[in-house]
Design a protein around this motif. Sequence first.
Motif, PDB file in Angstrom:
ATOM      1  N   HIS A  13       0.825  -1.215   0.000  1.00  0.00           N
ATOM      2  CA  HIS A  13       0.000   0.000   0.000  1.00  0.00           C
ATOM      3  C   HIS A  13       0.853   1.256   0.000  1.00  0.00           C
ATOM      4  O   HIS A  13       0.481   2.262  -0.610  1.00  0.00           O
ATOM      5  CB  HIS A  13      -0.949  -0.008   1.207  1.00  0.00           C
ATOM      6  CG  HIS A  13      -0.265   0.026   2.532  1.00  0.00           C
ATOM      7  ND1 HIS A  13       0.531  -1.008   3.002  1.00  0.00           N
ATOM      8  CD2 HIS A  13      -0.256   0.972   3.516  1.00  0.00           C
ATOM      9  CE1 HIS A  13       0.986  -0.705   4.200  1.00  0.00           C
ATOM     10  NE2 HIS A  13       0.535   0.491   4.530  1.00  0.00           N
ATOM     11  N   TRP A  17       0.670   4.141  -2.854  1.00  0.00           N
ATOM     12  CA  TRP A  17       0.445   5.567  -2.579  1.00  0.00           C
ATOM     13  C   TRP A  17       1.556   6.424  -3.191  1.00  0.00           C
ATOM     14  O   TRP A  17       1.283   7.515  -3.721  1.00  0.00           O
ATOM     15  CB  TRP A  17       0.361   5.823  -1.079  1.00  0.00           C
ATOM     16  CG  TRP A  17      -0.972   5.507  -0.481  1.00  0.00           C
ATOM     17  CD1 TRP A  17      -1.250   4.597   0.485  1.00  0.00           C
ATOM     18  CD2 TRP A  17      -2.221   6.107  -0.828  1.00  0.00           C
ATOM     19  NE1 TRP A  17      -2.594   4.590   0.772  1.00  0.00           N
ATOM     20  CE2 TRP A  17      -3.209   5.504  -0.020  1.00  0.00           C
ATOM     21  CE3 TRP A  17      -2.596   7.089  -1.735  1.00  0.00           C
ATOM     22  CZ2 TRP A  17      -4.564   5.856  -0.103  1.00  0.00           C
ATOM     23  CZ3 TRP A  17      -3.946   7.439  -1.825  1.00  0.00           C
ATOM     24  CH2 TRP A  17      -4.893   6.829  -1.014  1.00  0.00           C
ATOM     25  N   THR A 210      -4.770  -0.293   1.714  1.00  0.00           N
ATOM     26  CA  THR A 210      -4.674   0.351   3.028  1.00  0.00           C
ATOM     27  C   THR A 210      -5.706  -0.201   3.996  1.00  0.00           C
ATOM     28  O   THR A 210      -5.508  -0.184   5.211  1.00  0.00           O
ATOM     29  CB  THR A 210      -4.849   1.868   2.880  1.00  0.00           C
ATOM     30  OG1 THR A 210      -3.885   2.363   1.943  1.00  0.00           O
ATOM     31  CG2 THR A 210      -4.629   2.588   4.196  1.00  0.00           C
TER      32      THR A 210
END
Length: 386
Positions: A13, A17, A210
């Motif tokens: 995650h 990002w 997430t």
Amino acid sequence: MPAFPRLPFRHFHRIAWLAAFMTASTIVFGGFVRLSDAGLSCPDWPTCYGRAAWPQAPSEIIDHAQLKIRPLETHKAWREQVHRFLAGMLSIEIFALALMAARRRRLGVVQVIVAAALVALAIPLYMKGQHVAASALALIGEGILLVAAWRWSNSDLARVAMLTLAMIIFQALLGMWTVTWLLKPIVVMGHLLGGLATFALLVWMAWRATQLPITLVDARALKRVLGVGLALLVAQIALGGWVSANYAALACGGGSWRMANFPQCVGQWWPPHDFREGFTLWRGIGVDYEGGVLDGASRIAIQMAHRLMAIVLACWLAFCALRLWRQPGMRGWGAGLLAALLAQVTLGVLNVKLALPLGVAVLHNAGAVVLLFVMVSLLARLRTPE
């Protein structure tokens, strides 16, 4: 689909990002390149006058044949080549995500590596002028990724990772065609949409990895409303890309604070226009589209379509913001969506009133990225109670 996907890697995650942030930065910088008329400052691809970076003077040019096509403008060339560097770094990040997502699939890593290798081999072939062979290799690589995405489930984010890698490869092709087809409007618009599609896929994947859902009883109804808003937003972004690609931003007048420029167009509410010519998507290859080739009536039609869709989109997103405001715990999202919408409308008006200043125009591009982030984030996180 399970409530939470199985993460293919513990830090997946975080990398997603980072890639999403890099994509947003590349999109905004790409807008800066296009709006500062630097899109053709390097007439070759992926090099710039034969150099990996960009020449500082004509004496540093390696490929002098390109100098005959376009005189060197160093203050523009660095912008185009830096944009390519950013896109290359982003491609590496997305390739890493695809490798991590595919490692639990049978021959998954092999498929990702083979697809990437075929695309990598296509680049030197293209540079040697073997365009057919290069295109064939790139399309085979794309096919491998798309078949994998179709066959695999998304329980561990493998499907969306393959689609994202396929999208960034297609983006590279569009970037190449943007240069070789001399800013052809359909390619320029497609390049913008492809960049935003890559951003949307990465944001969706990052939120899913997430694992922070927003649980609401009427999440399904709200997602339907937001889905319509996302569709309208994509349509408006496409129109905005068409406006920019055809140099129609100031078709209704600009450069003063006279009310004739906005909300009216050249002093009229419905001026003479030519939608048929304005929305002809394909005009052949070989025409230099820098500066635009359409007449005034065609550009007015494009500008008016963008304004009309803006009204529809603004009303619907305001309705979405009101729906969010009325939901317990969602007021922050509602206020954020409304603030982003008002800022985007204001920037759009200022583009016309101030004759498209570079800073405002780039911020208008960034505003589209922010709106897309809000809509995709909500659609990725909203869940009904189990």
